[in-house]
Structures are given as C-alpha cells and as structure tokens.
Design an enzyme around this catalytic site. Structure first.
Site, PDB file in Angstrom:
ATOM      1  N   ILE A  14       0.829  -1.212   0.000  1.00  0.00           N
ATOM      2  CA  ILE A  14       0.000   0.000   0.000  1.00  0.00           C
ATOM      3  C   ILE A  14       0.864   1.264   0.000  1.00  0.00           C
ATOM      4  CG2 ILE A  14      -0.354   0.274   2.514  1.00  0.00           C
ATOM      5  CD1 ILE A  14      -2.912   0.800  -0.350  1.00  0.00           C
ATOM      6  N   SER A  36      12.144   1.208   6.913  1.00  0.00           N
ATOM      7  CA  SER A  36      11.900  -0.101   6.322  1.00  0.00           C
ATOM      8  C   SER A  36      12.998  -1.057   6.721  1.00  0.00           C
ATOM      9  CB  SER A  36      11.830   0.002   4.799  1.00  0.00           C
ATOM     10  OG  SER A  36      11.746  -1.302   4.248  1.00  0.00           O
ATOM     11  N   ARG A  37      12.590  -2.305   6.920  1.00  0.00           N
ATOM     12  CA  ARG A  37      13.571  -3.328   7.269  1.00  0.00           C
ATOM     13  C   ARG A  37      14.118  -4.004   6.021  1.00  0.00           C
ATOM     14  NH1 ARG A  37       9.275  -6.608  10.392  1.00  0.00           N
ATOM     15  NH2 ARG A  37       8.519  -6.364   8.257  1.00  0.00           N
ATOM     16  N   LYS A  90      -5.616   1.876   7.571  1.00  0.00           N
ATOM     17  CA  LYS A  90      -6.706   1.108   8.130  1.00  0.00           C
ATOM     18  C   LYS A  90      -6.319  -0.358   8.250  1.00  0.00           C
ATOM     19  CE  LYS A  90      -8.227  -1.566   5.613  1.00  0.00           C
ATOM     20  NZ  LYS A  90      -7.838  -2.695   4.687  1.00  0.00           N
ATOM     21  N   ASP A 168     -10.119  -7.644   6.557  1.00  0.00           N
ATOM     22  CA  ASP A 168      -9.174  -6.616   6.094  1.00  0.00           C
ATOM     23  C   ASP A 168      -9.788  -5.825   4.929  1.00  0.00           C
ATOM     24  OD1 ASP A 168      -6.281  -5.425   5.948  1.00  0.00           O
ATOM     25  OD2 ASP A 168      -6.803  -6.019   3.917  1.00  0.00           O
TER      26      ASP A 168
HETATM   27  P1  NAP Z   1       2.443  -5.529   3.039  1.00  0.00           P
HETATM   28  O1  NAP Z   1       2.580  -5.441   1.557  1.00  0.00           O
HETATM   29  O2  NAP Z   1       2.616  -6.839   3.706  1.00  0.00           O
HETATM   30  O3  NAP Z   1       3.416  -4.445   3.623  1.00  0.00           O
HETATM   31  C1  NAP Z   1       3.474  -4.128   4.962  1.00  0.00           C
HETATM   32  C2  NAP Z   1       4.876  -3.605   5.268  1.00  0.00           C
HETATM   33  O4  NAP Z   1       4.906  -3.268   6.657  1.00  0.00           O
HETATM   34  C3  NAP Z   1       5.947  -4.660   5.074  1.00  0.00           C
HETATM   35  O5  NAP Z   1       6.455  -4.602   3.763  1.00  0.00           O
HETATM   36  C4  NAP Z   1       6.978  -4.273   6.105  1.00  0.00           C
HETATM   37  O6  NAP Z   1       7.771  -3.304   5.499  1.00  0.00           O
HETATM   38  C5  NAP Z   1       6.223  -3.508   7.182  1.00  0.00           C
HETATM   39  N1  NAP Z   1       6.120  -4.222   8.465  1.00  0.00           N
HETATM   40  C6  NAP Z   1       6.423  -3.726   9.670  1.00  0.00           C
HETATM   41  N2  NAP Z   1       6.183  -4.603  10.636  1.00  0.00           N
HETATM   42  C7  NAP Z   1       5.711  -5.701  10.029  1.00  0.00           C
HETATM   43  C8  NAP Z   1       5.294  -6.961  10.508  1.00  0.00           C
HETATM   44  N3  NAP Z   1       5.306  -7.242  11.810  1.00  0.00           N
HETATM   45  N4  NAP Z   1       4.846  -7.882   9.595  1.00  0.00           N
HETATM   46  C9  NAP Z   1       4.829  -7.598   8.280  1.00  0.00           C
HETATM   47  N5  NAP Z   1       5.225  -6.399   7.779  1.00  0.00           N
HETATM   48  C10 NAP Z   1       5.663  -5.458   8.652  1.00  0.00           C
HETATM   49  O7  NAP Z   1       0.989  -5.025   3.499  1.00  0.00           O
HETATM   50  P2  NAP Z   1       0.076  -3.942   2.803  1.00  0.00           P
HETATM   51  O8  NAP Z   1      -0.819  -4.606   1.825  1.00  0.00           O
HETATM   52  O9  NAP Z   1       0.886  -2.798   2.348  1.00  0.00           O
HETATM   53  O10 NAP Z   1      -0.860  -3.546   4.029  1.00  0.00           O
HETATM   54  C11 NAP Z   1      -0.397  -2.730   5.086  1.00  0.00           C
HETATM   55  C12 NAP Z   1      -1.616  -2.020   5.682  1.00  0.00           C
HETATM   56  O11 NAP Z   1      -2.239  -1.261   4.654  1.00  0.00           O
HETATM   57  C13 NAP Z   1      -2.679  -2.986   6.220  1.00  0.00           C
HETATM   58  O12 NAP Z   1      -3.225  -2.491   7.396  1.00  0.00           O
HETATM   59  C14 NAP Z   1      -3.729  -3.006   5.115  1.00  0.00           C
HETATM   60  O13 NAP Z   1      -5.034  -3.253   5.608  1.00  0.00           O
HETATM   61  C15 NAP Z   1      -3.614  -1.590   4.589  1.00  0.00           C
HETATM   62  N6  NAP Z   1      -4.098  -1.464   3.212  1.00  0.00           N
HETATM   63  C16 NAP Z   1      -3.649  -2.308   2.232  1.00  0.00           C
HETATM   64  C17 NAP Z   1      -4.176  -2.204   0.952  1.00  0.00           C
HETATM   65  C18 NAP Z   1      -3.697  -3.087  -0.186  1.00  0.00           C
HETATM   66  O14 NAP Z   1      -4.257  -2.978  -1.286  1.00  0.00           O
HETATM   67  N7  NAP Z   1      -2.698  -3.933  -0.015  1.00  0.00           N
HETATM   68  C19 NAP Z   1      -5.143  -1.251   0.662  1.00  0.00           C
HETATM   69  C20 NAP Z   1      -5.536  -0.378   1.656  1.00  0.00           C
HETATM   70  C21 NAP Z   1      -5.006  -0.494   2.930  1.00  0.00           C
HETATM   71  P3  NAP Z   1       9.293  -3.112   5.854  1.00  0.00           P
HETATM   72  O15 NAP Z   1       9.954  -4.404   5.570  1.00  0.00           O
HETATM   73  O16 NAP Z   1       9.556  -2.010   4.922  1.00  0.00           O
HETATM   74  O17 NAP Z   1       9.469  -2.745   7.285  1.00  0.00           O
END
Ligand code: NAP
Length: 310
Positions: A14, A36-37, A90, A168
């Site tokens: 996101i 970021s990690r 969110k 989610d």
């Molecule tokens: P994602 O692709 O898995 O990315 C989350 C990032 O958060 C990871 O790349 C990691 O980045 C970091 N992170 C920090 N602590 C973490 C942990 N304990 N476990 C996993 N990752 C961790 O997830 P995402 O889809 O972007 O979603 C993140 C949030 O955005 C969620 O709450 C989701 O509901 C919301 N969201 C997502 C979307 C969508 O389309 N995907 C849409 C709207 C809202 P680093 O390695 O850089 O630290």
C-alpha cells in the site's frame, strides 16, 4: 505554503501503490524519510527502526504508518510521544482499546492523529451519503467478495491474529456503511468461516440491527475468482441506490449518477494536512467496533485449509 516533512513507516504494497504517489503529488507533504527493514525509496533516507528515525530527524513533523495493524500501536505510541503527527493506515489497530489509548496520547501531546478509512474517500461515497440523508432506508445488502490470492499474495500477517482475515477488505465496506447510513447500526449475529490451517476467517456473513428494524447484511468472501464484487445495495422508500466498484460508482434506479477516478489517498493526505494545521484528532472507531463485535458474536465454522499456491 511550506510542505510538511513526512516519513513513511513500512514500505509494502500500500505504501508503494498509494502513499508514495499521493505524497509525490501533494502540495502539503514532502517525503523526507522512510522506515523499512527490507527496502528503500530512491533518493530518500531510510532508517531500520522508527526509534532511529525519531531521534535522528527531529524536523520530520509527521509519520504515516503503513505496516500491518499488529505492529502499528508501538510505532504510533513512539511517534506521538515524540510529538509527531500520526496518520494510521486502516484498520487503525489490532484492538479497539489500543487505538483509544493513542487518541488520549495524541490529545495530551496536542498533535494530530488520523485514523484513515480510504474507502470513505472513494468518488461516489459523499454523494451516496447526501442522497441517503434525504431518504428512508428499507434495507442494506453488502457484497464484498474478492480473490485473496490476487490482492494479498504471500501476506502471512493477514492470516494471523489481529490481521483480520477477510475483514481486512471487509472493513472498507463497513467504513462506507457507517459513513452513509445516517443512524447507528450494530452487529446482531455473524458466521465466520475459518480455514482449518489459519487463525483468521476467509469468509463472513454478518447481520446488523438498528432501532428501526432495517434488514442490513454483509457478505465477505475471499474465495471469489473472476469478476470481483465490492457493492452496496440500498433499498429506499424513494428507490434503489447502488454503490459499486468499492464506492467509485453510484447508480440510482439503474441510472448512473456518479463515476470517478481513484483519488482516495489524495483525499486522505489533504485531510491529514488540515488535521495537522489544527493539531486535531480524527479517529472514528465505528468500523473497527463492528469487526470486533463480529468476532465476539460470530459463530465460527471450519472451512477447508487455505494455501497461497492454490
Ligand atoms: P504488506 O505489503 O505486507 O506491507 C506491509 C509492510 O509493513 C511490510 O512490507 C513491512 O515493510 C512492514 N512491516 C512492519 N512490521 C511488520 C510486521 N510485523 N509484519 C509484516 N510487515 C511489517 O501489506 P500492505 O498490503 O501494504 O498492508 C499494510 C496495511 O495497509 C494494512 O493495514 C492493510 O489493511 C492496509 N491497506 C492495504 C491495501 C492493499 O491494497 N494492499 C489497501 C488499503 C489499505 P518493511 O519491511 O519495509 O518494514
């Protein structure tokens, strides 16, 4: 106007799909750093932890937390404690009480805290809200069905406790429901399907009640292949209202009345800028409360094991 320096924390899907492009376009914010990690953004300083960011860069006034909900509270607490304005993806947290604690801290510190609900900024949602304010609602039917393999490939956190499973995406529908229905509703019953190898539901059927006896139902399912469904149908005494495409499209009695481009995250950053200017808190917990209540009241039934590779 002087842009506010903001840092993105958690550079995943996101952050790359929406936050970085919206900040790039924004007159209000300038991307000053990331935390970021595992990755970096070209030309932008990166820190391994939020702690390091907060102590090294006191001039960064705001942070936007884009990590999964289970990791958000600690980061938000640190940022607010350090006097920074905070924007939460969110759902705003993994529990209701942790977000309430953040609200208190933000108020004590006199900084902005914004619990975002991006779907409320979908193109046709404000128009649907205005329309329903003038009508008598007879029923609401939400169908939010998508393919988890397409939208969340390999995301382990989403299946873990606090990751919410199908809620989610489902919470996006609930953020629209709680925005456009002018009176409060509450969950009355739910059935949640848990794959036998997962700690979060893959499907949910939720019934809501209100003081008027309006039938309100939401069906969430992550096993939808082919066309995806993000629709809300509202029968009213004055005719049929349909929000589709996640709130981007509005039809009234079968006639298209609104359809627009995706500007959800631009809207979020505009609103965050206004909150920062006034050091205000905007945290509406209603969608998260409905999810918590569905987990509390929901009957749990087993579903076949789910594997990412099908
Ligand atoms: P994602 O692709 O898995 O990315 C989350 C990032 O958060 C990871 O790349 C990691 O980045 C970091 N992170 C920090 N602590 C973490 C942990 N304990 N476990 C996993 N990752 C961790 O997830 P995402 O889809 O972007 O979603 C993140 C949030 O955005 C969620 O709450 C989701 O509901 C919301 N969201 C997502 C979307 C969508 O389309 N995907 C849409 C709207 C809202 P680093 O390695 O850089 O630290």
């Amino acid at each position: 106007m002087t842009a506010i320096d903001v840092a993105i924390v958690g550079v995943g899907k996101i952050a790359r799909d929406q936050h970085l492009p919206s900040i790039e376009k924004s007159d209000y914010f300038r991307l000053a750093a990331t935390v970021s990690r595992h990755t970096t953004v070209n030309g932008v300083a990166n820190f391994a932890t939020i702690d390091e960011l907060l102590s090294a860069r006191p001039e960064i006034g705001a942070v936007s937390l884009c990590m999964p909900p289970q990791a958000r509270f600690d980061a938000a607490w640190q940022a607010l404690s350090a006097g920074r304005h905070v924007m939460l993806e969110k759902p705003p947290g993994a529990s209701v009480a942790e977000v309430q604690a953040l609200v208190r801290l933000a108020r004590d510190k006199g900084v902005a805290l914004f619990a975002t609900w991006h779907s409320r900024h979908a193109h046709a949602v404000p128009q649907a809200k205005a329309l329903l304010a003038e009508r008598t609602i007879q029923s609401v039917e939400i169908v939010w069905k998508e393919d988890v393999r397409r939208w969340h490939p390999g995301q382990e956190w989403i299946w873990q406790p606090g990751g919410l499973g199908v809620f989610d995406p489902g919470i996006n529908a609930l953020s629209i429901l709680t925005e456009i229905v002018p009176h409060p509703v509450h969950v009355s019953s739910a059935t949640l399907e848990f794959p036998e190898n997962r700690a979060a539901p893959i499907a949910a059927d939720i019934r809501f009640a209100d003081h008027l006896g309006t039938p309100i139902r939401a069906e969430f399912d992550w096993r939808q292949t082919g066309p995806q469904s993000w629709n809300i149908d509202i029968a009213t005494a004055e005719g049929h209202v349909r929000l589709s495409s996640g709130g981007a499209v509005l039809d009234v009695d079968g006639q298209r009345v609104a359809e627009g481009p995706d500007g959800e995250y631009d809207g979020l950053y505009r609103h965050f800028a206004a909150l920062v200017a006034e050091r205000r808190v905007d945290v509406d917990l209603a969608p998260l409360v409905h999810v918590a209540d569905a987990f509390m009241l929901g009957k749990r039934v087993p579903a076949p094991a789910f594997h990412d590779d099908g």
